[in-house]
Design a protein around this motif. Sequence first.
Motif, mmCIF file in Angstrom:
data_model
loop_
_atom_site.group_PDB
_atom_site.id
_atom_site.type_symbol
_atom_site.label_atom_id
_atom_site.label_comp_id
_atom_site.label_asym_id
_atom_site.label_seq_id
_atom_site.Cartn_x
_atom_site.Cartn_y
_atom_site.Cartn_z
ATOM 1 N N VAL A 20 6.049 64.913 31.191
ATOM 2 C CA VAL A 20 6.287 66.350 31.410
ATOM 3 C C VAL A 20 7.553 66.796 30.694
ATOM 4 O O VAL A 20 7.591 67.849 30.050
ATOM 5 C CB VAL A 20 6.410 66.640 32.929
ATOM 6 C CG1 VAL A 20 6.898 68.055 33.164
ATOM 7 C CG2 VAL A 20 5.074 66.429 33.611
ATOM 8 N N ASP A 80 21.294 70.122 39.537
ATOM 9 C CA ASP A 80 20.074 70.500 38.819
ATOM 10 C C ASP A 80 19.071 69.350 38.934
ATOM 11 O O ASP A 80 19.192 68.339 38.248
ATOM 12 C CB ASP A 80 20.434 70.788 37.347
ATOM 13 C CG ASP A 80 19.268 71.363 36.567
ATOM 14 O OD1 ASP A 80 18.163 71.488 37.130
ATOM 15 O OD2 ASP A 80 19.474 71.672 35.371
ATOM 16 N N GLY A 82 15.567 67.633 38.421
ATOM 17 C CA GLY A 82 14.470 67.785 37.463
ATOM 18 C C GLY A 82 14.949 68.641 36.308
ATOM 19 O O GLY A 82 14.335 69.633 35.932
ATOM 20 N N SER A 83 16.086 68.220 35.735
ATOM 21 C CA SER A 83 16.810 69.078 34.789
ATOM 22 C C SER A 83 16.176 69.134 33.405
ATOM 23 O O SER A 83 16.424 70.063 32.656
ATOM 24 C CB SER A 83 18.257 68.596 34.672
ATOM 25 O OG SER A 83 18.291 67.199 34.470
ATOM 26 N N GLY A 84 15.358 68.125 33.067
ATOM 27 C CA GLY A 84 14.684 68.152 31.769
ATOM 28 C C GLY A 84 15.534 67.599 30.640
ATOM 29 O O GLY A 84 16.670 67.155 30.838
ATOM 30 N N ILE A 109 14.080 62.125 36.342
ATOM 31 C CA ILE A 109 13.419 60.825 36.444
ATOM 32 C C ILE A 109 13.109 60.265 35.054
ATOM 33 O O ILE A 109 12.867 59.076 34.900
ATOM 34 C CB ILE A 109 12.098 60.984 37.254
ATOM 35 C CG1 ILE A 109 11.636 59.632 37.807
ATOM 36 C CG2 ILE A 109 11.011 61.656 36.437
ATOM 37 C CD1 ILE A 109 10.488 59.763 38.808
ATOM 38 N N VAL A 134 13.447 62.750 42.740
ATOM 39 C CA VAL A 134 13.627 63.671 43.869
ATOM 40 C C VAL A 134 12.736 63.307 45.053
ATOM 41 O O VAL A 134 12.994 63.753 46.172
ATOM 42 C CB VAL A 134 13.424 65.167 43.489
ATOM 43 C CG1 VAL A 134 14.405 65.601 42.444
ATOM 44 C CG2 VAL A 134 12.009 65.453 43.083
ATOM 45 N N THR A 135 11.710 62.505 44.837
ATOM 46 C CA THR A 135 10.916 62.060 45.993
ATOM 47 C C THR A 135 11.689 61.011 46.805
ATOM 48 O O THR A 135 11.282 60.666 47.900
ATOM 49 C CB THR A 135 9.534 61.494 45.575
ATOM 50 O OG1 THR A 135 9.727 60.276 44.858
ATOM 51 C CG2 THR A 135 8.756 62.480 44.731
ATOM 52 N N ALA A 162 10.850 74.306 37.853
ATOM 53 C CA ALA A 162 9.693 73.687 37.193
ATOM 54 C C ALA A 162 9.597 72.205 37.522
ATOM 55 O O ALA A 162 9.179 71.413 36.682
ATOM 56 C CB ALA A 162 9.747 73.920 35.681
ATOM 57 N N VAL A 166 5.376 69.239 40.219
ATOM 58 C CA VAL A 166 4.886 67.891 39.885
ATOM 59 C C VAL A 166 5.157 66.926 41.051
ATOM 60 O O VAL A 166 5.046 65.727 40.897
ATOM 61 C CB VAL A 166 5.470 67.332 38.556
ATOM 62 C CG1 VAL A 166 4.927 68.105 37.373
ATOM 63 C CG2 VAL A 166 6.986 67.331 38.566
ATOM 64 N N ILE A 167 5.495 67.480 42.201
ATOM 65 C CA ILE A 167 5.704 66.659 43.395
ATOM 66 C C ILE A 167 4.478 66.826 44.297
ATOM 67 O O ILE A 167 4.223 67.919 44.818
ATOM 68 C CB ILE A 167 6.982 67.086 44.164
ATOM 69 C CG1 ILE A 167 8.203 67.042 43.229
ATOM 70 C CG2 ILE A 167 7.187 66.211 45.392
ATOM 71 C CD1 ILE A 167 8.543 65.703 42.640
ATOM 72 N N THR A 216 3.457 62.496 35.419
ATOM 73 C CA THR A 216 3.667 63.250 36.669
ATOM 74 C C THR A 216 2.706 64.445 36.680
ATOM 75 O O THR A 216 2.961 65.462 36.051
ATOM 76 C CB THR A 216 5.118 63.775 36.765
ATOM 77 O OG1 THR A 216 5.523 64.264 35.484
ATOM 78 C CG2 THR A 216 6.091 62.705 37.207
#
Length: 271
Positions: A20, A80, A82-84, A109, A134-135, A162, A166-167, A216
């Motif tokens: 992702v 932040d 899932g900051s990308g 991740i 984050v999970t 965003a 995806v969780i 994900t």
Amino acid sequence: MSVSLPDWLPEDIDPTTPSVARIYDYMLGGFANFEVDRTLADGLARTDPDLIATTRAYRTFLRRVVTYLVAEAGVRQFLDLGSGIPTVGNVHEIANNIAPGVRVAYVDIDPVAVSIGRRILTADSRATVVRGDVTRIDSVLDNPAITGLLDFTRPVAVLMLAVLHVIPEDAGPRTIVARVREKLAEGSYLAISHGCSDGPRHLVDKINKVSQSTSTAAVMRSRDDIAALFDGFDLIEPGLTDLPRWRPDEVPDDIPATLALGGVGRLAPRN
Ligand SMILES: C[S@@+](CC[C@H](N)C(=O)[O-])C[C@H]1O[C@@H](n2cnc3c(N)ncnc32)[C@H](O)[C@@H]1O
């Protein structure tokens, strides 16, 4: 498939499974992506020709949210999640252009996102990037690199942009947000952007299906389910909106709808 990787990339990435983070980077015009990511992104874009515009809408939403939080809400610390891949318009750059000294902890991740983030941030003591899931939110919130940078007794703005889409349900997205909320002090904020399943059914189904092949998979949610993620926060104006309608720089007559909603909540007073 044999793929030659730049030598600065970590060895534990799988260049044969789309990610992702890398797909998003490709859609934003970044360089940190592979053939598998581009192929899947191009396929998605054929399904939904507005997908690139939607991706940019996510990123411009981030810019407007960070600008609001620093300039109007006075926030000086960001987490932040899932900051990308930090190739285009990052939180610490936006924030420090408005108010020098803002601290930012990035968590992702994806090893490519973390690797590039570390290269960018080596000389910046006010920002850090951590590889985290984050999970497994408690291990993220207790990570010494984060607790050493951010003071959770003072206001922190948590960005979950965003990423919650995806969780999966069985990972408990509402519980994850609740754990974050418990960590926050008065005056803290939560920002969420999230793919919305209330759009045209064929597009939602297609995006969900194609994303199954990524590391994900996407879980688009209804407006009510996205609103429920703000439990314990008071949504600031204009509430939960289609992304381009959240405090736009200017209001064009005809803003195209995206399959994504966003909002910012202020931690509600605890009883
Ligand atoms: C579409 S990007 C969003 C980037 C940025 N937040 C934005 O809005 O521009 C989603 C990011 O979430 C990350 N991600 C996905 N699942 C995650 C997880 N369980 N924990 C942490 N990060 C995750 C992906 O690696 C990717 O970089």
